[in-house]
Design a protein around this motif. Structure first.
Motif, PDB file in Angstrom:
ATOM      1  N   ALA A  70      30.087  51.522  41.938  1.00 17.23           N
ATOM      2  CA  ALA A  70      30.428  50.572  43.007  1.00 17.23           C
ATOM      3  C   ALA A  70      31.532  49.596  42.613  1.00 17.23           C
ATOM      4  CB  ALA A  70      29.187  49.789  43.435  1.00 17.23           C
ATOM      5  N   ARG A  71      31.897  49.539  41.345  1.00 22.83           N
ATOM      6  CA  ARG A  71      32.998  48.692  40.848  1.00 22.83           C
ATOM      7  C   ARG A  71      32.799  47.191  41.115  1.00 22.83           C
ATOM      8  NH1 ARG A  71      37.660  50.986  39.118  1.00 22.83           N
ATOM      9  NH2 ARG A  71      38.744  49.042  39.558  1.00 22.83           N
ATOM     10  N   HIS A  72      31.583  46.763  41.296  1.00 20.50           N
ATOM     11  CA  HIS A  72      31.334  45.339  41.586  1.00 20.50           C
ATOM     12  C   HIS A  72      31.192  44.555  40.285  1.00 20.50           C
ATOM     13  CE1 HIS A  72      29.754  41.724  43.343  1.00 20.50           C
ATOM     14  NE2 HIS A  72      28.541  41.925  42.885  1.00 20.50           N
ATOM     15  N   ILE A  73      30.181  44.854  39.515  1.00 17.43           N
ATOM     16  CA  ILE A  73      29.990  44.277  38.181  1.00 17.43           C
ATOM     17  C   ILE A  73      29.563  45.407  37.254  1.00 17.43           C
ATOM     18  CG2 ILE A  73      29.336  41.997  39.066  1.00 17.43           C
ATOM     19  CD1 ILE A  73      26.400  42.768  38.385  1.00 17.43           C
ATOM     20  N   VAL A  74      29.399  45.107  35.997  1.00 14.65           N
ATOM     21  CA  VAL A  74      28.984  46.131  35.051  1.00 14.65           C
ATOM     22  C   VAL A  74      27.639  46.720  35.492  1.00 14.65           C
ATOM     23  CG1 VAL A  74      27.859  44.443  33.522  1.00 14.65           C
ATOM     24  CG2 VAL A  74      28.578  46.651  32.600  1.00 14.65           C
ATOM     25  N   ILE A  97      30.248  46.042  46.873  1.00 14.81           N
ATOM     26  CA  ILE A  97      31.412  46.870  46.580  1.00 14.81           C
ATOM     27  C   ILE A  97      32.505  46.020  45.948  1.00 14.81           C
ATOM     28  CG2 ILE A  97      33.154  48.406  47.567  1.00 14.81           C
ATOM     29  CD1 ILE A  97      31.162  48.716  49.974  1.00 14.81           C
ATOM     30  N   GLY A  98      33.038  46.494  44.843  1.00 21.38           N
ATOM     31  CA  GLY A  98      34.130  45.795  44.188  1.00 21.38           C
ATOM     32  C   GLY A  98      35.479  46.254  44.694  1.00 21.38           C
ATOM     33  N   PRO A  99      36.550  45.567  44.302  1.00 22.00           N
ATOM     34  CA  PRO A  99      37.894  45.968  44.718  1.00 22.00           C
ATOM     35  C   PRO A  99      38.344  47.239  43.999  1.00 22.00           C
ATOM     36  CG  PRO A  99      38.002  44.131  43.177  1.00 22.00           C
ATOM     37  CD  PRO A  99      36.548  44.356  43.473  1.00 22.00           C
ATOM     38  N   GLY A 100      39.228  47.984  44.600  1.00 21.71           N
ATOM     39  CA  GLY A 100      39.753  49.186  43.978  1.00 21.71           C
ATOM     40  C   GLY A 100      38.900  50.405  44.259  1.00 21.71           C
ATOM     41  N   ARG A 101      39.465  51.568  43.981  1.00 22.10           N
ATOM     42  CA  ARG A 101      38.764  52.822  44.210  1.00 22.10           C
ATOM     43  C   ARG A 101      37.779  53.091  43.075  1.00 22.10           C
ATOM     44  NH1 ARG A 101      41.315  56.211  48.070  1.00 22.10           N
ATOM     45  NH2 ARG A 101      42.098  54.804  49.664  1.00 22.10           N
ATOM     46  N   SER A 102      36.592  53.563  43.442  1.00 29.79           N
ATOM     47  CA  SER A 102      35.554  53.847  42.447  1.00 29.79           C
ATOM     48  C   SER A 102      35.726  55.251  41.887  1.00 29.79           C
ATOM     49  CB  SER A 102      34.170  53.707  43.075  1.00 29.79           C
ATOM     50  OG  SER A 102      34.041  54.589  44.167  1.00 29.79           O
ATOM     51  N   ILE A 103      35.030  55.512  40.776  1.00 27.22           N
ATOM     52  CA  ILE A 103      35.034  56.833  40.164  1.00 27.22           C
ATOM     53  C   ILE A 103      34.060  57.716  40.935  1.00 27.22           C
ATOM     54  CG2 ILE A 103      34.567  58.118  38.046  1.00 27.22           C
ATOM     55  CD1 ILE A 103      35.144  55.479  36.524  1.00 27.22           C
ATOM     56  N   ASN A 104      34.520  58.831  41.421  1.00 28.73           N
ATOM     57  CA  ASN A 104      33.680  59.698  42.229  1.00 28.73           C
ATOM     58  C   ASN A 104      32.899  60.689  41.367  1.00 28.73           C
ATOM     59  OD1 ASN A 104      34.658  58.443  44.522  1.00 28.73           O
ATOM     60  ND2 ASN A 104      36.295  59.941  44.827  1.00 28.73           N
TER      61      ASN A 104
END
Length: 515
Positions: A163-167, A187-194
């Motif tokens: 989700a790229r929000h926090i660790v 949800i964090g900024p940027g594209r997540s790893i799929n």
């Protein structure tokens, strides 16, 4: 197959208290069990009996460790839950110290409230949970990895997505009764790893956060963020005051410390004393550093100091020309509050807010320009400057949220918007409404139950709490009373004579008696 329901026990019409109950195929799954934060009326929900039977929960899925998602997990086990809680390894490491600190704060708050003279004869406040309950939870925590499919039986499974929000933060996919559901988490900024082993799109129903759903933020480079921080510090040091930074123990504190370390390393700031006055943040920092390499070694910098106990914390009240970082990020508890009591009346000092401030919290009240606030029973004048540090948010803005949803199409059933204040929910719904081929959005209310069908719009089964609108309002009667009291005192002070003040008080008394 169908027969799936979802009930919204939190983060519905408000940012906090994330808790969703999914039932189907003979299984009951709880996604998150967070604490409510905000107005006193909203926080009171934490002390209500859980609105479901904890013993009937088959699995708990935790998106990430922030307290508005994890803060009532120990209460869940204190109430009889026997299920396993599944989360990523970083979240498993972090929730234990987070909840231990929360339990400590609850105990201290309960003791303080129970000592108050105006509560004599009333039922005592009781903390939600203690160390034994946290131990019960910890015995049932199971760490899972991103992308792996986990079987719960009866054809029910789940998968964690980055989700790229926090660790350690995750979005959670649940496959149940022939349906594919996706809970965004934060949800964090940027594209997540799929996940290469599963298709990212093609869901029946998506439950998406909306924290910044009504605004697009200007991109701020880390270098710009650090320069702004340096200027704030320089101005306050020149004036002879203190810089106070309330910060969430998880992620926000580490980012701020890394920025100070970089500013000292580059020589942009001289080695000013920076005190981290949060035992919890120290523990969390150690845990976070096991999972990411920021390229800094701030723990070895002699002017970044960790305060270990209450006595050391109190000594900071006699210092000037220092930076104090302390919890909590919205000023709702923790050691930041006694630093605020002593520094807010000082024009030379400055409060730097570094994160989202939920409506009704002390941080939000200060951000909005209050001239007087009440902190731990003390009426405090606000003369210090209050500023917001931009660039620290780990939440996607409106544009990022829209792209996240678009990346997960086709969505065949419904999109539920949660975890947002009313303006953010409405703004995000409007943005999604302009995108072709997306289903209509649903903004559920607290306590509502919806039936989910494969490939078709959800149907509401039961209405929400009758007081849902009142509970999720940005200001409750307590905050309105505080604002009225401030206004009355200001008007009284503006009167020229005591006789005029007596007349005003008499008029107020008559107005009250006529109600």
């Amino acid at each position: 197959m169908s027969g799936v329901t979802i009930k919204f026990h939190g983060a519905a019409g408000t940012v906090t208290g994330s808790c969703f109950e999914v039932t189907g195929a003979g299984k009951t799954i709880l996604v998150d069990c967070g604490m409510f934060q905000g107005t006193r009326s909203l926080e009171a929900l934490n002390h209500e009996q859980l609105p479901f039977d904890p013993e009937k929960i088959d699995a708990v899925l935790l998106t990430h460790a922030h307290l508005d998602h994890s803060g009532r997990l120990a209460y869940l086990y204190a109430s009889g839950c026997k299920a396993k809680t599944y989360c990523t390894a970083p979240s498993a490491d972090i929730i234990k110290p987070l909840l231990q600190d929360a339990a400590k704060l609850q105990a201290a708050d309960a003791e303080r409230r129970n000592r108050r003279a105006d509560r004599a004869g009333l039922p005592p406040f009781i903390p939600l949970y203690d160390g034994k309950d946290i131990a019960k939870l910890h015995k049932n925590v199971r760490a899972v990895t991103f992308c792996a499919e986990n079987d719960l039986g009866n054809g029910v499974s789940f998968r964690f997505w980055d989700a790229r929000h926090i660790v350690g933060s995750a979005s959670i996919e649940i496959n149940i009764a022939g349906q594919r559901l996706l809970f965004s988490g934060d949800i964090g900024p940027g594209r997540s790893i799929n996940c290469t082993s599963s298709e990212i799109g093609g869901y029946d129903h998506v439950i998406c956060e909306s924290t910044y759903g009504d605004r697009d933020r200007e991109l701020i480079l880390v270098s710009e963020r650090r320069e702004t921080l340096a200027r704030h510090v320089e101005e306050v040091m020149a004036a002879g005051g203190n810089v106070l930074i309330p910060a969430f123990a998880l992620e926000r504190t580490q980012a701020i410390l890394e920025d100070f370390d970089a500013l000292f390393e580059s020589g942009r700031l001289p080695p000013i004393n920076v005190f981290l006055d949060s035992p919890l943040a120290q523990k969390v920092t150690m845990a976070v550093m096991r999972y990411r390499d920021s390229g800094t070694d701030m723990l070895k910098r002699t002017n970044i100091r960790f305060i270990q106990n209450t006595a050391e914390s109190k000594k900071l009240n006699r210092m000037t020309g220092v930076v104090i970082i302390a919890g909590s990020g919205m000023c709702t508890g923790g050691r930041i509050r006694h630093h605020l009591i002593r520094n807010l009346p000082r024009r030379q000092s400055r409060l730097l807010l570094s994160g989202f401030q939920v409506a009704g919290t002390l941080g939000a009240v200060l951000r909005d320009g209050a001239k007087r606030v009440r902190i731990s029973g003390n009426d405090v004048m606000v003369k210090a400057q209050v500023a917001t540090l931009e660039g620290y948010s780990n939440h996607a803005d409106r544009g990022g949220l829209v792209e996240w949803v678009k990346d997960r199409t086709p969505i065949r059933g419904s999109i539920f918007l949660v975890h947002g204040e009313q303006s953010a929910l409405a703004g995000f719904a409007e943005a999604l409404g302009s995108i072709p081929d997306l289903p209509a959005t649903i903004i559920p209310k607290l306590g509502e139950t919806w039936e989910l069908q494969p490939g078709s719009a959800a149907t509401r089964l039961t209405a929400g709490r009758p007081d849902a609108g009142e509970l999720t309002a940005s200001r409750d009667w307590i905050s309105k009373l505080a604002a009225l009291r401030e206004e009355v005192e200001e008007k009284l002070s503006e009167q020229r004579t005591n006789q005029d003040r007596e007349k005003m008080l008499a008029a107020l008394k008559r107005a009250l008696e006529s109600v």
